[in-house]
Write a protein that holds these residues in place. Structure first.
Motif, PDB file in Angstrom:
ATOM      1  N   UNK A  65       0.650  -1.196  -0.127  1.00  0.00           N
ATOM      2  CA  UNK A  65       0.138   0.108  -0.022  1.00  0.00           C
ATOM      3  C   UNK A  65       0.996   1.316   0.023  1.00  0.00           C
ATOM      4  N   UNK A  66       2.082   1.202   0.691  1.00  0.00           N
ATOM      5  CA  UNK A  66       3.009   2.589   0.468  1.00  0.00           C
ATOM      6  C   UNK A  66       4.452   1.960   0.612  1.00  0.00           C
ATOM      7  N   UNK A  67       5.118   2.732  -0.251  1.00  0.00           N
ATOM      8  CA  UNK A  67       6.592   2.429  -0.231  1.00  0.00           C
ATOM      9  C   UNK A  67       7.405   3.547   0.633  1.00  0.00           C
ATOM     10  N   UNK A  68       6.623   4.188   1.598  1.00  0.00           N
ATOM     11  CA  UNK A  68       7.034   5.098   2.451  1.00  0.00           C
ATOM     12  C   UNK A  68       7.124   4.623   3.716  1.00  0.00           C
ATOM     13  N   UNK A  69       7.938   5.012   4.780  1.00  0.00           N
ATOM     14  CA  UNK A  69       7.858   4.374   5.939  1.00  0.00           C
ATOM     15  C   UNK A  69       6.763   5.161   6.891  1.00  0.00           C
ATOM     16  N   UNK A  75      -5.689   7.123   8.199  1.00  0.00           N
ATOM     17  CA  UNK A  75      -5.407   8.447   7.697  1.00  0.00           C
ATOM     18  C   UNK A  75      -4.836   8.158   6.179  1.00  0.00           C
ATOM     19  N   UNK A  76      -4.244   7.064   6.008  1.00  0.00           N
ATOM     20  CA  UNK A  76      -3.606   6.680   4.782  1.00  0.00           C
ATOM     21  C   UNK A  76      -4.744   6.490   3.699  1.00  0.00           C
ATOM     22  N   UNK A  77      -5.801   5.762   4.603  1.00  0.00           N
ATOM     23  CA  UNK A  77      -6.915   5.248   3.507  1.00  0.00           C
ATOM     24  C   UNK A  77      -7.812   6.659   3.057  1.00  0.00           C
ATOM     25  N   UNK A 100     -15.237   5.312  -8.434  1.00  0.00           N
ATOM     26  CA  UNK A 100     -14.541   6.316  -7.701  1.00  0.00           C
ATOM     27  C   UNK A 100     -13.065   5.913  -7.319  1.00  0.00           C
ATOM     28  N   UNK A 101     -12.766   4.683  -6.853  1.00  0.00           N
ATOM     29  CA  UNK A 101     -11.691   4.036  -6.554  1.00  0.00           C
ATOM     30  C   UNK A 101     -11.385   2.860  -7.460  1.00  0.00           C
ATOM     31  N   UNK A 106      -5.373   3.383  -8.054  1.00  0.00           N
ATOM     32  CA  UNK A 106      -5.569   4.582  -6.949  1.00  0.00           C
ATOM     33  C   UNK A 106      -4.909   4.511  -6.099  1.00  0.00           C
ATOM     34  N   UNK A 107      -3.805   3.489  -5.874  1.00  0.00           N
ATOM     35  CA  UNK A 107      -3.074   3.084  -4.671  1.00  0.00           C
ATOM     36  C   UNK A 107      -3.623   2.705  -3.583  1.00  0.00           C
TER      37      UNK A 107
END
Ligand code: SAH
Length: 390
Positions: A65-69, A75-77, A100-101, A106-107
């Motif tokens: 879902x994310x490549x960031x730490x 919150x991300x969703x 919509x998603x 849409x990551x």
């Protein structure tokens, strides 16, 4: 509690960075982690790669879902949902009928959200997303207002992931039935019935595009579902339309849509197996100026490819033989395992066997609110050709 960690086999991280699917075969080891919970993905040397929800049950055990730490929490969703909705608003003045998603595009892998007028329909494709359905609804309502949310999970995907597929209102009840507008055409949608999340939204733009060829023509809409293509063609000036469909629910939807668009006197549905009906129509000598062929996915898995190819060839051959001089064929495949090249090859063979020469007017794909991800070829699943008899 110690953070859950999934360590990839050496060399797998490069692919995962652009294609977020981790299969069990990519995993060197994983710490104790509850199914559906977040996991930190690291490379063979222990360096951070990304974070996603883990599920030990299906072969595809984690979608990053994310490549960031950063935490993969509500919150991300919510942030991602807001961005996804804003993208649709840029493209259309009023996205009252839209996807919509769209999952990876849409990551938000594992999540689909469709808007049907006053209702939002949520489909969860992974256990991780199914667990966070409530957060998804909160995020959605923050950006589109206080809409009723219907859950329409796909039962086979839910079985694969090991959760109970929801097919009900999330909290507040909404209308069981709505009428939506696709351009000039009105279409009925009954929540909890029918296919996908209600309609084949992936074909929406193609329904408009194909209707541009319908004026004055006799139309055959094979595998019609609720007759979306036929209604567009009739409203655009087609002389008459014949639909072929086997599902009783879809057939009653088609009749409703004929009435909604005031075209019932020019439309009919032949209930039955489209394979047999195409053969029968061919033998009877009837010809059509526009044929739409939109079958279900014949290849559900790679092992079914040969049988699928035979099925596609058979229906395309029949459809080509049914074309009147100068007639137009819109032919589709939505099988993930059938590539665009393979589909074109099958259509080429069918044309050869049918002895019909066709010019390619256009190559078609899924609607632009279902965008393909360049590095995830699986996201281009709908292939279409718009052909015309020379
Ligand atoms: N063109 C439609 C979507 C079609 S989906 C639209 O734009 O809305 C494929 C349809 O084919 C489904 O409605 C399914 O019920 C129907 N179908 C599947 N197998 C069939 C068969 N052998 N004969 C007739 N219809 C079939």
């Amino acid at each position: 509690m110690k953070p859950a960690v999934l360590r990839l086999k050496r060399g797998r991280e490069a692919r995962v960075r652009v294609h977020p699917w981790i299969f069990k075969g990519d995993v060197a080891d994983v710490t104790d982690v509850e199914a559906g919970s977040p996991v930190t993905v690291v490379d063979g040397g222990g360096r951070f790669v990304g974070r996603g929800f883990y599920n030990p049950r299906p072969p595809l055990c984690c979608r990053v879902l994310t490549w960031k730490d950063e935490p993969v929490g509500d919150a991300l969703l919510r942030r991602r949902i807001a961005v996804a909705v804003a993208r649709r608003t840029e493209r259309r003045t009023s996205p009252s009928l839209a996807r919509l998603v769209w999952s990876e595009a849409d990551a938000l892998p594992g999540l689909v959200v469709d808007r049907y007028g006053p209702v939002a329909v949520v489909q969860c494709l992974t256990l991780g997303m199914a667990r966070r359905r409530g957060d998804v609804a909160v995020g959605l309502r923050e950006v589109i207002g206080d809409v009723p949310v219907f859950s329409a999970d796909d039962p086979s995907q839910a079985a694969l992931e090991g959760f109970e597929p929801a097919r009900t209102w999330l909290d507040e009840h909404g209308p069981d039935h709505v009428v939506v507008e696709e351009g000039r055409v009105r279409i009925g949608v009954t929540f909890g019935q029918g296919h996908k999340t209600g309609l084949y939204l992936d074909q929406l733009e193609n329904r408009l595009r194909v209707a541009a060829h319908a004026g004055g023509r006799d139309v055959l809409d094979a595998f019609s579902y609720t007759a979306g293509f036929a209604c567009h063609a009739l409203v655009a000036g087609a002389r008459r339309a014949v639909c072929l469909e086997s599902s009783p629910e879809a057939i009653s939807g088609a009749h409703e849509n004929f009435k909604l668009n005031d075209v019932a006197d020019r439309a009919e549905v032949v209930a039955g197996n489209a394979f047999d009906e195409l053969r029968r129509l061919d033998r009877s000598g009837q010809r059509f100026g526009l044929v739409v062929l939109d079958p279900p996915p014949f290849a559900r898995g790679r092992d079914a490819l040969d049988a699928a190819a035979r099925g596609y060839k058979e229906v395309n051959l029949r459809a080509m033989r049914l074309l009147a001089p100068g007639g137009v064929l819109a032919t589709f495949s939505c099988s993930h395992h059938v590539s665009a090249e393979m589909f074109e090859g099958i259509c080429r063979e069918a044309a050869g066997d049918a002895g019909v020469s066709l010019r390619v007017l256009d190559r078609l794909t899924q609607s632009s609110d279902h965008p393909e991800v360049l590095t995830i070829p699986e996201t281009r699943y709908l292939k279409g050709l718009l052909l015309q008899a020379i």
